[in-house]
Design a protein around this motif. Structure first.
Motif, PDB file in Angstrom:
ATOM      1  N   ASP A 197      24.846  44.392  37.056  1.00  0.00           N
ATOM      2  CA  ASP A 197      25.149  44.258  38.479  1.00  0.00           C
ATOM      3  C   ASP A 197      26.351  43.343  38.686  1.00  0.00           C
ATOM      4  O   ASP A 197      27.257  43.656  39.472  1.00  0.00           O
ATOM      5  CB  ASP A 197      23.937  43.770  39.278  1.00  0.00           C
ATOM      6  CG  ASP A 197      23.270  42.537  38.671  1.00  0.00           C
ATOM      7  OD1 ASP A 197      23.661  42.110  37.552  1.00  0.00           O
ATOM      8  OD2 ASP A 197      22.351  42.000  39.308  1.00  0.00           O
ATOM      9  N   TYR A 198      26.390  42.231  37.940  1.00  0.00           N
ATOM     10  CA  TYR A 198      27.555  41.343  38.075  1.00  0.00           C
ATOM     11  C   TYR A 198      28.804  41.990  37.476  1.00  0.00           C
ATOM     12  O   TYR A 198      29.901  41.884  38.038  1.00  0.00           O
ATOM     13  CB  TYR A 198      27.322  39.972  37.430  1.00  0.00           C
ATOM     14  CG  TYR A 198      28.459  39.046  37.776  1.00  0.00           C
ATOM     15  CD1 TYR A 198      28.481  38.362  38.986  1.00  0.00           C
ATOM     16  CD2 TYR A 198      29.580  38.928  36.951  1.00  0.00           C
ATOM     17  CE1 TYR A 198      29.554  37.573  39.356  1.00  0.00           C
ATOM     18  CE2 TYR A 198      30.656  38.137  37.305  1.00  0.00           C
ATOM     19  CZ  TYR A 198      30.631  37.465  38.518  1.00  0.00           C
ATOM     20  OH  TYR A 198      31.709  36.698  38.888  1.00  0.00           O
ATOM     21  N   ILE A 199      28.649  42.655  36.343  1.00  0.00           N
ATOM     22  CA  ILE A 199      29.790  43.324  35.713  1.00  0.00           C
ATOM     23  C   ILE A 199      30.391  44.349  36.679  1.00  0.00           C
ATOM     24  O   ILE A 199      31.613  44.458  36.831  1.00  0.00           O
ATOM     25  CB  ILE A 199      29.367  43.981  34.383  1.00  0.00           C
ATOM     26  CG1 ILE A 199      29.054  42.885  33.354  1.00  0.00           C
ATOM     27  CG2 ILE A 199      30.444  44.916  33.862  1.00  0.00           C
ATOM     28  CD1 ILE A 199      28.411  43.394  32.077  1.00  0.00           C
ATOM     29  N   ALA A 200      29.533  45.092  37.378  1.00  0.00           N
ATOM     30  CA  ALA A 200      30.016  46.112  38.323  1.00  0.00           C
ATOM     31  C   ALA A 200      30.743  45.475  39.504  1.00  0.00           C
ATOM     32  O   ALA A 200      31.834  45.921  39.890  1.00  0.00           O
ATOM     33  CB  ALA A 200      28.848  46.960  38.820  1.00  0.00           C
ATOM     34  N   VAL A 201      30.157  44.433  40.099  1.00  0.00           N
ATOM     35  CA  VAL A 201      30.784  43.837  41.288  1.00  0.00           C
ATOM     36  C   VAL A 201      32.059  43.098  40.914  1.00  0.00           C
ATOM     37  O   VAL A 201      33.038  43.101  41.678  1.00  0.00           O
ATOM     38  CB  VAL A 201      29.799  42.940  42.067  1.00  0.00           C
ATOM     39  CG1 VAL A 201      29.623  41.571  41.413  1.00  0.00           C
ATOM     40  CG2 VAL A 201      30.243  42.785  43.510  1.00  0.00           C
ATOM     41  N   ALA A 202      32.099  42.491  39.734  1.00  0.00           N
ATOM     42  CA  ALA A 202      33.332  41.828  39.299  1.00  0.00           C
ATOM     43  C   ALA A 202      34.417  42.857  38.997  1.00  0.00           C
ATOM     44  O   ALA A 202      35.603  42.612  39.246  1.00  0.00           O
ATOM     45  CB  ALA A 202      33.057  40.958  38.070  1.00  0.00           C
ATOM     46  N   SER A 203      34.022  44.019  38.488  1.00  0.00           N
ATOM     47  CA  SER A 203      34.989  45.101  38.264  1.00  0.00           C
ATOM     48  C   SER A 203      35.546  45.597  39.591  1.00  0.00           C
ATOM     49  O   SER A 203      36.752  45.862  39.719  1.00  0.00           O
ATOM     50  CB  SER A 203      34.329  46.260  37.514  1.00  0.00           C
ATOM     51  OG  SER A 203      33.864  45.830  36.247  1.00  0.00           O
ATOM     52  N   TYR A 204      34.679  45.715  40.597  1.00  0.00           N
ATOM     53  CA  TYR A 204      35.153  46.126  41.920  1.00  0.00           C
ATOM     54  C   TYR A 204      36.067  45.059  42.522  1.00  0.00           C
ATOM     55  O   TYR A 204      37.043  45.382  43.203  1.00  0.00           O
ATOM     56  CB  TYR A 204      33.970  46.407  42.855  1.00  0.00           C
ATOM     57  CG  TYR A 204      34.423  46.859  44.218  1.00  0.00           C
ATOM     58  CD1 TYR A 204      34.912  48.137  44.403  1.00  0.00           C
ATOM     59  CD2 TYR A 204      34.405  45.994  45.306  1.00  0.00           C
ATOM     60  CE1 TYR A 204      35.367  48.551  45.650  1.00  0.00           C
ATOM     61  CE2 TYR A 204      34.861  46.391  46.536  1.00  0.00           C
ATOM     62  CZ  TYR A 204      35.335  47.679  46.712  1.00  0.00           C
ATOM     63  OH  TYR A 204      35.796  48.068  47.938  1.00  0.00           O
ATOM     64  N   ASN A 205      35.763  43.791  42.255  1.00  0.00           N
ATOM     65  CA  ASN A 205      36.616  42.691  42.715  1.00  0.00           C
ATOM     66  C   ASN A 205      38.029  42.828  42.131  1.00  0.00           C
ATOM     67  O   ASN A 205      39.022  42.559  42.815  1.00  0.00           O
ATOM     68  CB  ASN A 205      35.990  41.354  42.315  1.00  0.00           C
ATOM     69  CG  ASN A 205      36.724  40.168  42.898  1.00  0.00           C
ATOM     70  OD1 ASN A 205      37.209  40.188  44.021  1.00  0.00           O
ATOM     71  ND2 ASN A 205      36.812  39.108  42.117  1.00  0.00           N
ATOM     72  N   ILE A 206      38.119  43.258  40.870  1.00  0.00           N
ATOM     73  CA  ILE A 206      39.428  43.491  40.256  1.00  0.00           C
ATOM     74  C   ILE A 206      40.160  44.599  41.005  1.00  0.00           C
ATOM     75  O   ILE A 206      41.336  44.456  41.355  1.00  0.00           O
ATOM     76  CB  ILE A 206      39.268  43.854  38.762  1.00  0.00           C
ATOM     77  CG1 ILE A 206      38.718  42.659  37.984  1.00  0.00           C
ATOM     78  CG2 ILE A 206      40.590  44.335  38.174  1.00  0.00           C
ATOM     79  CD1 ILE A 206      38.285  42.997  36.565  1.00  0.00           C
ATOM     80  N   PHE A 207      39.465  45.704  41.273  1.00  0.00           N
ATOM     81  CA  PHE A 207      40.093  46.817  41.995  1.00  0.00           C
ATOM     82  C   PHE A 207      40.591  46.378  43.368  1.00  0.00           C
ATOM     83  O   PHE A 207      41.736  46.644  43.744  1.00  0.00           O
ATOM     84  CB  PHE A 207      39.104  47.981  42.152  1.00  0.00           C
ATOM     85  CG  PHE A 207      39.488  48.933  43.237  1.00  0.00           C
ATOM     86  CD1 PHE A 207      40.530  49.831  43.053  1.00  0.00           C
ATOM     87  CD2 PHE A 207      38.841  48.913  44.470  1.00  0.00           C
ATOM     88  CE1 PHE A 207      40.910  50.698  44.070  1.00  0.00           C
ATOM     89  CE2 PHE A 207      39.213  49.770  45.487  1.00  0.00           C
ATOM     90  CZ  PHE A 207      40.252  50.667  45.285  1.00  0.00           C
ATOM     91  N   ALA A 208      39.728  45.685  44.117  1.00  0.00           N
ATOM     92  CA  ALA A 208      40.113  45.254  45.466  1.00  0.00           C
ATOM     93  C   ALA A 208      41.291  44.287  45.421  1.00  0.00           C
ATOM     94  O   ALA A 208      42.215  44.378  46.238  1.00  0.00           O
ATOM     95  CB  ALA A 208      38.915  44.616  46.184  1.00  0.00           C
TER      96      ALA A 208
END
Length: 201
Positions: free
Chosen positions: A80-91
């Motif tokens: 869950d953290y890996i996914a949200v941190a990956s989305y943070n990179i995209f944003a």
């Protein structure tokens, strides 16, 4: 003679335009200094949040692999953290791309004339930046504040699995709950002023 691309004269790209007298003291254009301040706040806060989140993400991925190497029965679930941190990179990359382009266009060609399609594209990208970063700020905050990594698998106790995870020492280790990870918290802290700067622009 410098070429003209999309109606933009490339000879206008001059180093002196990064200087204080041109960027900050020039009052020839409406809200010029305000725009540059907001552009830079958005870029700085979003990129710092992205960088801190990436560092935390890297530690969680490495700790997952580390525990798996010690005992193949144990899977550390922190996806869950890996996914949200990956989305943070995209944003963060999206904001940096759009606002970075806007910064340079306003710096080098403040008097440019844009057709309706280009103006519409800027507006759409601005709205998308707000939507993407709003989702990022809320998701990153909620997951960091409320979620914890846990262990999956059979044939081991929680205490044993935690003892293996504690052996991961890189960057101070990865606490079970994300809210106890300094980098994860710092990513959230920088994310919110970044979001406010994106909205302001």
């Amino acid at each position: 003679m410098a070429p003209v691309i999309w109606g933009l004269d490339l000879k206008e790209m001059q180093w002196y335009k990064f200087g204080n007298s041109y960027m900050w003291k020039n009052r020839d254009y409406h809200l010029r200094r305000t725009k540059f301040i907001i552009y830079q706040c958005a870029l700085i806060f979003c990129v710092v949040s992205e960088s801190l989140g990436t560092a935390a993400l890297s530690d969680y991925v490495d700790s997952q692999k580390f525990v798996k190497r010690l005992d193949r029965r144990i899977y550390v679930y922190n996806n869950d953290y890996i996914a949200v941190a990956s989305y943070n990179i995209f944003a963060g990359v999206f904001v940096a791309f759009i606002f970075g382009a806007a910064f340079f266009f306003d710096l080098f060609w403040p008097e440019r004339r844009e057709n309706k399609a280009v103006r519409t594209a800027w507006k759409v990208c601005g709205v998308l930046a707000c939507v993407f970063y709003c989702a990022d700020a809320f998701a990153l905050t909620i997951i960091t504040a409320t979620q914890c990594q846990y262990f999956r698998g059979d044939g081991f106790t929680r205490e044993y699995a935690e003892s293996l995870l504690r052996q991961f020492k890189k960057d101070g280790g990865t606490p079970l709950c994300y809210r106890n990870n300094g980098r994860a918290i710092a990513a959230v802290v920088f994310c919110w002023p970044g979001f406010l700067s994106v909205i302001a622009r």
